[in-house]
Design a protein around this motif. Sequence first.
Motif, mmCIF file in Angstrom:
data_model
loop_
_atom_site.group_PDB
_atom_site.id
_atom_site.type_symbol
_atom_site.label_atom_id
_atom_site.label_comp_id
_atom_site.label_asym_id
_atom_site.label_seq_id
_atom_site.Cartn_x
_atom_site.Cartn_y
_atom_site.Cartn_z
ATOM 1 N N GLU B 713 0.811 -1.216 0.000
ATOM 2 C CA GLU B 713 0.000 0.000 0.000
ATOM 3 C C GLU B 713 0.848 1.271 0.000
ATOM 4 O O GLU B 713 0.373 2.354 -0.326
ATOM 5 C CB GLU B 713 -0.956 0.014 1.201
ATOM 6 N N ASP B 714 2.125 1.128 0.362
ATOM 7 C CA ASP B 714 2.991 2.324 0.316
ATOM 8 C C ASP B 714 3.517 2.586 -1.098
ATOM 9 O O ASP B 714 4.326 3.495 -1.295
ATOM 10 C CB ASP B 714 4.148 2.203 1.320
ATOM 11 N N GLU B 749 -4.810 -12.488 3.033
ATOM 12 C CA GLU B 749 -5.189 -11.409 3.945
ATOM 13 C C GLU B 749 -6.251 -10.522 3.305
ATOM 14 O O GLU B 749 -7.271 -10.220 3.911
ATOM 15 C CB GLU B 749 -3.953 -10.585 4.325
ATOM 16 N N TRP B 750 -6.003 -10.099 2.064
ATOM 17 C CA TRP B 750 -6.955 -9.185 1.435
ATOM 18 C C TRP B 750 -8.294 -9.854 1.190
ATOM 19 O O TRP B 750 -9.344 -9.262 1.388
ATOM 20 C CB TRP B 750 -6.368 -8.622 0.133
ATOM 21 N N GLU B 754 -10.607 -7.931 3.795
ATOM 22 C CA GLU B 754 -11.110 -6.720 3.172
ATOM 23 C C GLU B 754 -12.177 -7.018 2.120
ATOM 24 O O GLU B 754 -13.115 -6.253 1.950
ATOM 25 C CB GLU B 754 -9.936 -5.973 2.531
ATOM 26 N N ASP B 893 -8.325 1.101 -9.801
ATOM 27 C CA ASP B 893 -7.568 1.198 -8.555
ATOM 28 C C ASP B 893 -6.865 -0.139 -8.326
ATOM 29 O O ASP B 893 -7.286 -1.175 -8.818
ATOM 30 C CB ASP B 893 -8.516 1.500 -7.388
ATOM 31 N N PHE B 894 -5.764 -0.097 -7.622
ATOM 32 C CA PHE B 894 -5.083 -1.323 -7.203
ATOM 33 C C PHE B 894 -4.309 -0.995 -5.938
ATOM 34 O O PHE B 894 -4.119 0.186 -5.601
ATOM 35 C CB PHE B 894 -4.169 -1.852 -8.314
ATOM 36 N N LEU B 895 -3.878 -2.010 -5.251
ATOM 37 C CA LEU B 895 -3.182 -1.793 -3.989
ATOM 38 C C LEU B 895 -1.928 -0.955 -4.235
ATOM 39 O O LEU B 895 -1.125 -1.278 -5.099
ATOM 40 C CB LEU B 895 -2.802 -3.127 -3.338
ATOM 41 N N GLY B 896 -1.800 0.120 -3.477
ATOM 42 C CA GLY B 896 -0.604 0.947 -3.571
ATOM 43 C C GLY B 896 -0.706 2.094 -4.556
ATOM 44 O O GLY B 896 0.188 2.943 -4.607
ATOM 45 N N ARG B 897 -1.782 2.135 -5.334
ATOM 46 C CA ARG B 897 -1.813 3.133 -6.407
ATOM 47 C C ARG B 897 -1.783 4.563 -5.866
ATOM 48 O O ARG B 897 -1.037 5.421 -6.350
ATOM 49 C CB ARG B 897 -3.056 2.944 -7.270
ATOM 50 N N ARG B 898 -2.618 4.803 -4.838
ATOM 51 C CA ARG B 898 -2.724 6.175 -4.328
ATOM 52 C C ARG B 898 -1.374 6.686 -3.831
ATOM 53 O O ARG B 898 -1.061 7.874 -3.937
ATOM 54 C CB ARG B 898 -3.769 6.213 -3.206
ATOM 55 N N SER B 899 -0.551 5.790 -3.334
ATOM 56 C CA SER B 899 0.757 6.215 -2.816
ATOM 57 C C SER B 899 1.659 6.757 -3.925
ATOM 58 O O SER B 899 2.556 7.561 -3.662
ATOM 59 C CB SER B 899 1.462 5.038 -2.125
ATOM 60 N N SER B 901 1.061 8.836 -6.127
ATOM 61 C CA SER B 901 0.905 10.258 -6.458
ATOM 62 C C SER B 901 1.286 11.158 -5.284
ATOM 63 O O SER B 901 1.017 12.348 -5.303
ATOM 64 C CB SER B 901 -0.533 10.523 -6.909
ATOM 65 N N ARG B 902 1.922 10.595 -4.256
ATOM 66 C CA ARG B 902 2.407 11.456 -3.169
ATOM 67 C C ARG B 902 3.563 12.307 -3.689
ATOM 68 O O ARG B 902 4.262 11.901 -4.632
ATOM 69 C CB ARG B 902 2.872 10.600 -1.981
ATOM 70 N N ARG C 27 -10.142 -0.274 4.096
ATOM 71 C CA ARG C 27 -9.435 0.378 2.997
ATOM 72 C C ARG C 27 -10.362 1.417 2.379
ATOM 73 O O ARG C 27 -11.522 1.135 2.104
ATOM 74 C CB ARG C 27 -9.046 -0.658 1.947
ATOM 75 N N ASP C 36 -3.225 13.648 0.744
ATOM 76 C CA ASP C 36 -2.034 12.852 1.043
ATOM 77 C C ASP C 36 -1.996 12.472 2.514
ATOM 78 O O ASP C 36 -1.615 11.367 2.887
ATOM 79 C CB ASP C 36 -0.767 13.628 0.677
ATOM 80 N N TRP C 39 -4.505 9.720 3.261
ATOM 81 C CA TRP C 39 -4.024 8.441 2.745
ATOM 82 C C TRP C 39 -2.888 7.902 3.601
ATOM 83 O O TRP C 39 -2.849 6.720 3.945
ATOM 84 C CB TRP C 39 -3.581 8.595 1.288
ATOM 85 N N VAL C 43 -2.463 4.353 5.652
ATOM 86 C CA VAL C 43 -1.385 3.383 5.422
ATOM 87 C C VAL C 43 -0.539 3.163 6.682
ATOM 88 O O VAL C 43 -0.191 2.036 7.016
ATOM 89 C CB VAL C 43 -0.471 3.826 4.260
ATOM 90 N N TRP C 66 -8.095 -15.772 9.158
ATOM 91 C CA TRP C 66 -7.929 -14.543 9.909
ATOM 92 C C TRP C 66 -9.063 -14.389 10.903
ATOM 93 O O TRP C 66 -10.185 -14.812 10.653
ATOM 94 C CB TRP C 66 -7.947 -13.349 8.960
#
Lengths: 417, 1005, 97
Positions: B713-714, B749-750, B754, B893-899, B901-902, C27, C36, C39, C43, C66
């Motif tokens: 996610e990072d 896990e996902w 989730e 969207d996918f895991l980590g995508r938003r990160s 654009s930091r 999530r 930012d 988000w 995280v 889990w």
Amino acid sequence: MNKRYSIFSLARNAYTRHEDWQEAWRSPAPKARYDAVIIGGGGHGLATAYYLAKLHGMTNIAVVERGWLGGGNTGRNTTIVRSNYLWDESAAIYEHAMKLWEGLSRELNYNVMFSQRGVLNLAHSPSDMREVQRRVYANRLNGIDSEILNAQQVKEFCPQIDLRGGGRYPVVGASLQRRGGTARHDAVAWGYARAADALGVDIIQECPVHGIKVVDGKVRGIETARGYIETPKVGIVVAGHSSVLAEMAGFRLPVQSMPLQALVSEPVKPTLDCVVMSGAVHAYVSQSDKGELVIGAGVDHYIGYGQRGSQQVPEETISAICELFPIFRRMRMMRQWGGIVDTCPDASPIIGKTPVEGIYINCGWGTGGFKATPGSGWVFAHTVACDEPHPLNAPFSLDRYRTGYLIDEHGAAAVAH
Amino acid sequence: MPQSFRLPEGGLIDRARSLRFTFDGRSFDGHPGDTLASALLANGVHLVARSFKYHRPRGIFSAGAEEPNALVQLGEDPRTDPNQRATQVELFDGLSAKAQHCWPSLEVDFNQVTSLASRLIPSGFYYKTFMWPSWKYFEGPIRRAAGLGKAPRLPDPDRYDKCFAHCDVLVVGGGPAGLAAALAAGRTGARVILVEQDNRLGGSLLSAPETQIEGAPSADWVREAEAELATLPEVKVLKRTTCFAYYDHNLLGLLEKVTDHYAPYDRPAELPRQRMWRVRAGHVILATGAIERPLVFRDNDRPGIMLASAASSYLNRWAVKPGSRAVVFTNNEGGYRAALDLKSRGVDLAAVIDLQLAAEGPLSRRARDEGIPIKTGYAVTGTSGHLRLKKVFVAPLDGAGKRVFGGGEPIEADLLVSSGGWNPTVHLFCQSKGTLEWDDSLACFRPDASMQRNQAVVGAANGTFGLSSVLVEAHAAALAAADAAGFSTGGEASTAPTSVEERDFLPMREIYLVPSIKPLGQGGKHFVDQQHDVTAADLLLAMREGYRSIEHVKRYTTTGMATDQGKTSNVAAIGIVAEHLGKTVPEVGVTTFRPPYTAVTFGAFAGRDVDDFLDPERTTPMHAWHRAHGAAFEDVGQWKRAWYYPQAGEDMAAAVNREVKAARDSVGILDASTLGKIEIRGPDAGVFLDRIYTNVFSTLKVGRARYGLMLKEDGMVFDDGVTTRLAEDRYLMTTTTGGAANVMSWLEEWLQTEWPDLKVYLTSVTEQWATMTISGPNARALLAELTELDLSTDSFPHMSMAEGEVAGVKARIFRISFTGELSYEINVPSRYGLAVWQALIRVGQKYAITPYGTEAMHVLRAEKGFIIVGQETDGSVTPLDLGMNWIVSKKKDFLGRRSLSRPDMLKADRKQLVGLLTEDGREVLPEGAQLVESNHDIRPPIPMVGHVTSSYWSPNCGQSIALALVKGGRDRMGERLYAALPDRTISCTVTEPLFFDKTGERLHG
Amino acid sequence: MLLIPCPHCGPRAEIEFSYGGEAHIARPEEPDELTDQEWSDYVFMRRNPKGVVLERWVHAHGCRRWFNAARDTVTYEILAIYPMGQNPPELPEPRYL
């Protein structure tokens, strides 16, 4: 200044049967107001106070400690000091600490027994070796002494190691920092406390903090077991309990408090003359001046404020040590214990300003805290005094998690300790 | 040699047999049942050790685990054991022990000069000096002076075991309380484990033969109890087993000494030396007894001075006279028991010196009746005698207990025993985070509140000292525990064994520091911690210097930090600190009790998890072939992978060059079985993969394959691999070798936490398939000889999968390539892996098929600029950094995508993947080399702009090639950089990360 | 070593489990809508209480399922176990000594 410590003062006091030694530090009652208060009387907090007084002229300050000085991670760690970190930002701050370590006993007039016996980081595979090379090359360009050893050179430097690693973890090489080593953990806290006290810093033990008064986003003072203390500046240096204090002040930290365990063997005559670390098998070992093998493990992977040891951690760690040192299998564990380490998502500390004006935080050192003590106190004193981080700690801001400027020592350091 | 101090009768020893042993080169005899300590005392040997700091002569102080002084080195390398307590070493024939920490000999130890200089070296002296010119000049000699015994220098040849056990009730301690508890619980049918550190059950009863239980001698009761326990099928009794630790949730650690007590020639080879037990107990009953507290008086450390209870033990259990003429020094009734024992067993009893103003208990009355001289209100003010006690000095004490009168009257004696009351053995209870309370009437810490559930402390460990009360308490606690565990007594009344209530030591006069005729610290030493030579004066000095917390006192003086961990010294130290600070003992408090109770062998912790068994080794179905063909192996996680296959006369470089050439010139074969394989099945499998990977998989056609990257996610690259759609609802994902388990956990896990709404099922199939890759221009021709499948590009294009038979085995064939050559990855069920591999090798002979290892694979992929996760990435690298924007979907969207654009991810100066060519093409950059912009010799710190992630000699390019991560690298094409090495600088040029077959035509054969 | 009651397999030793960090962190459905800071809070920011924590475990060397747990981070007592996706049950008062 207290009477200086020296062989002559020892002799003089021997004559008077040691009746005349002064207190290493006073035990004053807290004043109503200080120019700054450092919460946390461990090595980092006491070092911060010392440098605030010594370098920034802030002498109307106090250190408040909930228990006894050095009673947290300062008194529970395996005392390894090294600065051979991979990333420039880490290398700079740890090397700054290393330079301070090298003059610390004389600076404080207190023998912290800084012993530069050399730290080996073992490599057990070609990919370990690649990481060793990357780190050593970077260290050298950063001005840090660091060498690559092949297996034979490892054996020459530390003949006790079984290069076969029991067959499963053969030693193929290592990095060596000769200036690395160990120091006497308690003495670091006591030395800084004594030196800070001599400069007028009030050190107040058995004084838990119950609340932090914040008005309009600005700190006004702290509520303690020994009354309210007014102050415009609060430095929080409470490894293990950073989140608890941050919550009092009304902000959050990306920190998790995890148990970290260590153990010592019974003392024996000198049998190991350097520090040996292995990331692959998660163990590190050195021999104290008293003769105990001091052995550390990896961090337990859940939140825990218990400060106690478990069964499986010594089991795994000792198995690993026995693999590298089959001659130690008949040694015996004398004592095991646990501390609480603040861990950050990128395994690097947070040292800087917080969302609350006048509150500064120094936390998240994970397993690296002890070795950083002088450097951490030095940059944190600068941060508190100038209301601005020093260039050395500017990269270690709380804001880096937003921007993504992480200093990820997880994958990078061969061992994160 | 005669055992001149052995009593003519009595004792729990086998007089019919003699055991020959040596101490410091001298030979002695003892009997089965002896400890090393009792056998030495039987031979009149008291001097056995030198102290840690002052090298004072020391003797045998106790008869058990609390021994601070009598530490010896046992055996010879490689089976040598330092710091063994003589009081706990069972005697065996041929035992050899040596005094340690002295030179040249125990009797004449030159190191005792430290004693003369003792005024110069009080506690903490080392913090005050040795700073100039540098600690390093002093540390060596200090290290050599410290330590105690010697560590072995040879690897330990012995074997250790460890095991788990579960029980309803664990009883720790086989004394009267533990026996009563084990019997009561065991009779209910509950699963009971009884643990006793000694080689005999009975505990304190072993040293008190005249005690009666159920109207008979206690020895009979012990014998019957042991016999009955042996008949109970759910009861296990472990002797010679120390419960050393009490961890969370009622997990306790035990160390069983299995063969340590055998003569070397008798040691059963099939048994381990020691065995570690990890017991998870439903209920825990701690019946760990109590340890006697010595009195702290001047020069209280000479050989011939011991605990009163120890003297009784030596007399009664081992039939040994610990001296010829004795003085008893006490502050309570308990001392009189030793006095009576000494007198009745023929020791000349000079006097009982009692701190109490009057002694009015049953024992003291008996002593008086027997004509033992008693001096109440008196104190021992000092002793004399170098290697053995010669004289005891006594003087009357003032009412406050602070001063003595007169010069001290001498009494000739070679034995002085002292009793200062008892400390419940609360170590395990405190390890489990139970809290203590100070009991004023008993003057001791006893258990207060438990933190662990289902725990009871009984008997002396609980501060219950009368035997009758002990038995009742233990019995009741055991029944309650068994009942809670679901075992009732079934209506049958079970009663506690009966005995006479004898409370030895009440009342007492609490004096923690016995005054002397001279001020403290003058003309002698009041030792608190004997092993570490910490004196009462040291404690006072620490407090004067501001170290007032008991933890500071402990750490500054090192009191309680020796191998005995302060079992006989801690409470005295706390008492002295309390008195000095004007506090009460509970206000000062105790230091933290830490495991282990007594030291535990490292080897027992490791058990059999040593050598090849430290970590499992995983091998592929073709492993035997690789071995047979001389492969060198590389460890990748737990896997053993063939690294390269050197032929006669070849070094690694030559072998790798040959393998790399072969794969491009004709055909090579690689064992790729270790790559992770996960089958992903269900109607939502495509949607799920779209969320996991940066690119789209839901649109992939059945039978087609696609390369994918996954991020945390990072936003950092976490794993990569090719995923193939096997059917509408079924995908096969491949992962990196090292990442397989983590990826599987990540996907689970996902899904579970989730997206439980997604209908997707995961199965790891890594080990179900053997995978072999044939790669090179002749790959198609080779495969065609073993399969009927149509291999033409039209029907079997790049990035697709076909199912069919290969060498008669049903196979999945993937046409994917990690080398840039025409490649087929053939997957067959694992059990056929070796057969198909051999078929390919056999048929491949005509194409000069060449097996290649992971090193050649690395070179081949680097020639094409393909990354390896974990080599080109380190947890700080994004897909954009790798120049892989093409694989990052903008549409979903996918895991980590938003990160991604930091702000920091978009910076132009991030490290980016590039190629490097050295100026001198023959020179291969070292991996990990750091890159700088200038080759001028400047002083550190020198700014680094990047580092080499992969670097090889490329036989196909005829020069070295490298991949690197370089700041703003994509804008530096053609730029000159320098790899700065310790001894030289290598000049190189930044290029695209692609070195061979830049148009990619070779993929098609 | 903790004894963790796996809801599917019964009480098992801690070494069979992996830790999953704080529970009940959903999530974000629309990551692009977040600043930012928001988000990065999702995280990186986790509760770290000295006291009761709601956390996730997986029985990695068992059923691989889990589940959520409420655990006291001081006494290490496990106060409750409950399925993923459910709210925590009423908890007993933590015991402090």
